[in-house]
Design a protein around this motif. Structure first.
Motif, PDB file in Angstrom:
ATOM      1  N   ILE A  55       0.581  -1.429   0.060  1.00 38.27           N
ATOM      2  CA  ILE A  55       0.046  -0.011   0.224  1.00 38.27           C
ATOM      3  C   ILE A  55       0.651   1.078   0.260  1.00 38.27           C
ATOM      4  N   THR A  56       2.194   1.094   1.174  1.00 35.32           N
ATOM      5  CA  THR A  56       2.786   2.173   1.172  1.00 35.32           C
ATOM      6  C   THR A  56       3.230   2.758  -0.766  1.00 35.32           C
ATOM      7  N   HIS A  57       3.852   1.957  -1.313  1.00 31.97           N
ATOM      8  CA  HIS A  57       4.326   3.381  -3.110  1.00 31.97           C
ATOM      9  C   HIS A  57       2.390   3.145  -3.421  1.00 31.97           C
ATOM     10  N   ALA A  58       1.810   3.032  -3.832  1.00 31.78           N
ATOM     11  CA  ALA A  58       0.592   3.153  -3.692  1.00 31.78           C
ATOM     12  C   ALA A  58       0.546   4.607  -3.218  1.00 31.78           C
ATOM     13  N   LEU A  59       0.549   4.407  -2.199  1.00 38.20           N
ATOM     14  CA  LEU A  59       0.145   5.887  -1.867  1.00 38.20           C
ATOM     15  C   LEU A  59       1.329   7.394  -2.304  1.00 38.20           C
ATOM     16  N   LEU A  60       2.301   6.545  -2.455  1.00 42.74           N
ATOM     17  CA  LEU A  60       3.387   7.405  -2.763  1.00 42.74           C
ATOM     18  C   LEU A  60       3.591   8.040  -3.826  1.00 42.74           C
ATOM     19  N   ASP A  61       2.522   7.242  -4.643  1.00 42.51           N
ATOM     20  CA  ASP A  61       3.070   7.329  -6.263  1.00 42.51           C
ATOM     21  C   ASP A  61       1.327   8.630  -6.770  1.00 42.51           C
ATOM     22  N   ARG A  62       0.645   8.808  -4.981  1.00 42.08           N
ATOM     23  CA  ARG A  62      -0.780   9.431  -5.431  1.00 42.08           C
ATOM     24  C   ARG A  62       0.028  10.324  -4.152  1.00 42.08           C
ATOM     25  N   GLY A  63       1.061  11.200  -4.257  1.00 42.34           N
ATOM     26  CA  GLY A  63       1.587  12.309  -4.016  1.00 42.34           C
ATOM     27  C   GLY A  63       1.413  12.384  -2.798  1.00 42.34           C
ATOM     28  N   PHE A  64       1.509  11.656  -0.984  1.00 36.29           N
ATOM     29  CA  PHE A  64       1.551  10.924  -0.214  1.00 36.29           C
ATOM     30  C   PHE A  64       2.706  10.813   0.057  1.00 36.29           C
ATOM     31  N   THR A  65       2.838  11.327   1.612  1.00 35.61           N
ATOM     32  CA  THR A  65       4.402  11.496   2.559  1.00 35.61           C
ATOM     33  C   THR A  65       3.635  10.334   3.238  1.00 35.61           C
ATOM     34  N   VAL A  66       4.706   9.134   3.860  1.00 33.55           N
ATOM     35  CA  VAL A  66       4.695   8.124   4.644  1.00 33.55           C
ATOM     36  C   VAL A  66       5.876   7.758   5.076  1.00 33.55           C
ATOM     37  N   THR A  67       5.245   7.341   6.877  1.00 37.04           N
ATOM     38  CA  THR A  67       6.325   6.865   7.575  1.00 37.04           C
ATOM     39  C   THR A  67       5.918   5.345   7.510  1.00 37.04           C
ATOM     40  N   ALA A  68       6.571   4.307   7.608  1.00 40.04           N
ATOM     41  CA  ALA A  68       5.653   2.871   7.660  1.00 40.04           C
ATOM     42  C   ALA A  68       6.638   2.083   8.290  1.00 40.04           C
ATOM     43  N   VAL A  69       6.116   2.033   9.158  1.00 36.73           N
ATOM     44  CA  VAL A  69       6.021   0.701  10.484  1.00 36.73           C
ATOM     45  C   VAL A  69       6.922  -0.659  10.247  1.00 36.73           C
ATOM     46  N   ASP A  70       7.167  -0.983  10.412  1.00 30.15           N
ATOM     47  CA  ASP A  70       6.777  -2.630  10.391  1.00 30.15           C
ATOM     48  C   ASP A  70       7.369  -3.361  11.329  1.00 30.15           C
ATOM     49  N   GLU A  71       8.075  -4.178  12.051  1.00 38.23           N
ATOM     50  CA  GLU A  71       8.534  -4.938  12.812  1.00 38.23           C
ATOM     51  C   GLU A  71       9.828  -5.818  12.642  1.00 38.23           C
ATOM     52  N   SER A  72       8.967  -5.933  11.155  1.00 38.70           N
ATOM     53  CA  SER A  72      10.266  -7.265  10.281  1.00 38.70           C
ATOM     54  C   SER A  72      11.526  -6.395   9.941  1.00 38.70           C
ATOM     55  N   PRO A  73      12.893  -6.461   9.710  1.00 39.46           N
ATOM     56  CA  PRO A  73      13.238  -5.314   8.667  1.00 39.46           C
ATOM     57  C   PRO A  73      13.236  -6.388   7.512  1.00 39.46           C
ATOM     58  N   GLU A  74      12.860  -7.657   7.282  1.00 38.54           N
ATOM     59  CA  GLU A  74      12.930  -8.381   5.815  1.00 38.54           C
ATOM     60  C   GLU A  74      12.067  -7.546   5.364  1.00 38.54           C
ATOM     61  N   MET A  75      10.551  -7.048   5.897  1.00 37.23           N
ATOM     62  CA  MET A  75       9.611  -6.087   4.908  1.00 37.23           C
ATOM     63  C   MET A  75       9.561  -4.535   4.711  1.00 37.23           C
ATOM     64  N   LEU A  76      10.156  -4.887   5.684  1.00 40.82           N
ATOM     65  CA  LEU A  76      11.285  -3.079   5.414  1.00 40.82           C
ATOM     66  C   LEU A  76      12.186  -2.845   4.208  1.00 40.82           C
ATOM     67  N   GLU A  77      13.306  -3.830   4.337  1.00 42.87           N
ATOM     68  CA  GLU A  77      13.824  -4.070   3.343  1.00 42.87           C
ATOM     69  C   GLU A  77      13.463  -3.745   1.607  1.00 42.87           C
ATOM     70  N   ARG A  78      11.987  -3.812   1.547  1.00 41.14           N
ATOM     71  CA  ARG A  78      11.755  -4.312   0.683  1.00 41.14           C
ATOM     72  C   ARG A  78      10.933  -3.248  -0.009  1.00 41.14           C
ATOM     73  N   VAL A  79      10.617  -2.109   1.081  1.00 39.25           N
ATOM     74  CA  VAL A  79       9.838  -0.564   0.625  1.00 39.25           C
ATOM     75  C   VAL A  79      10.577   0.314   0.689  1.00 39.25           C
TER      76      VAL A  79
END
Length: 227
Positions: A55-79
Motif C-alpha cells: 500500500i505504501t508505494h501506491a500512496l507515494l505514487d498519489r503524492g502522500f508522504t508516508v512513514t512506514a512502520v513494521d517489526e520485520s526488517p526483512e519486510m522493510l527492506e522491500r519498501v
C-alpha cells in the motif's frame, strides 16, 4: 515465531507467520483509492504494519508522504521511497504526530486484547489535531462459509481453509496462497469484532468512528473523541 502463529513456504517468515516473498507478490487492490478519498491531498501518513510496502508505494505514487512502520526488517527492506521504522506497533512512541494514521491488514483484530489496545493507543497518540485514523476491519463473513477460495485475476488462488474457535473469542485462522510456482500458508490468531465491539475498542483509546468508508463496513475513519 509467536505462539499460535506459523507460516510455510519459500523465503523469510516473520514472527506472525507472514512470508516476505508472498507479500511482495500480492497485488494492491482498492485500499489506496479508499484512503485517498478519505484524507487531504498530500497528507503525511503514519502506516502501521506496512509490510513490504504494497500500500505504501501506491500512496507515494498519489503524492502522500508516508512513514512506514513494521517489526520485520526483512519486510522493510522491500519498501522504497518512504521513511521506514523497524518497531513493534503496539509500543511505538514517536515524538511527532501525523495527519493520518493507517492501521490496515485487519490488525485491529489481533487475538491478544492487550496488543489491540496498545495499537489503538498508538494510533491516538500519534494523531495530529484534526487528523484521522483509517482502520481496515474484517468483513462480516470472514470467519464463516469455510473452506472457501478465490482465484485472483493476477494468477494465484487464495484459500481460506479454516477458522477454529480457541476460546475467549479468539479464532485460529489458516490461509493458503497457491501460485503456479510456489505455495505459502499462514496460521494466525484473530478476534472477530461486531461493529459495537469495534466501536467500544476505539472508545477505550479515546477514538470514535467518524464514518464508515465502504458499504461493507470494512474501512472506517475514526477521529479523537470530544473530551
Amino acid at each position: 515465531m509467536r505462539h499460535g502463529y506459523a507460516g510455510t513456504g519459500p523465503g523469510a517468515i516473520t514472527p506472525d507467520g507472514c512470508a516476505v516473498e508472498l507479500y511482495s507478490r500480492l497485488p494492491v487492490r482498492d485500499e489506496p483509492d479508499v484512503i485517498a478519498a478519505a484524507v487531504p491531498a498530500g497528507a503525511h501518513i503514519l502506516e502501521l504494519g506496512s509490510g513490504v510496502g504494497r500500500i505504501t508505494h501506491a500512496l507515494l505514487d498519489r503524492g502522500f508522504t508516508v512513514t512506514a512502520v513494521d517489526e520485520s526488517p526483512e519486510m522493510l527492506e522491500r519498501v522504497r521511497g518512504a521513511r521506514t521504522l523497524c518497531a513493534s506497533i503496539e509500543t511505538l512512541d514517536l515524538d511527532e504526530t501525523f495527519d493520518v494514521v493507517l492501521l490496515a491488514s485487519f490488525l485491529v483484530h489481533s487475538g491478544d486484547i492487550e496488543v489491540r489496545r496498545g495499537m489503538l493507543r498508538v494510533c491516538a497518540r500519534h494523531l495530529a489535531d484534526g487528523g484521522c485514523v483509517l482502520i481496515q476491519r474484517e468483513g462480516a463473513d470472514y470467519h464463516t462459509d469455510l473452506p472457501r477460495e478465490r482465484v485472483d485475476p493476477t494468477g494465484f488462488t487464495l484459500r481460506m481453509v479454516s477458522s477454529d474457535p480457541m476460546g475467549d473469542g479468539v479464532h485460529s485462522v489458516r490461509a493458503e496462497y497457491a501460485f503456479p510456482d510456489a505455495t505459502w500458508t499462514q496460521t494466525f490468531l484473530a478476534r472477530p469484532l461486531t461493529e459495537e465491539q469495534f466501536e467500544e475498542a476505539l472508545a477505550e483509546a479515546g477514538l470514535k468512528v467518524d464514518r464508515y468508508l465502504t458499504e461493507d463496513g470494512v474501512w472506517a475513519r475514526a477521529v479523537r473523541s470530544q473530551r
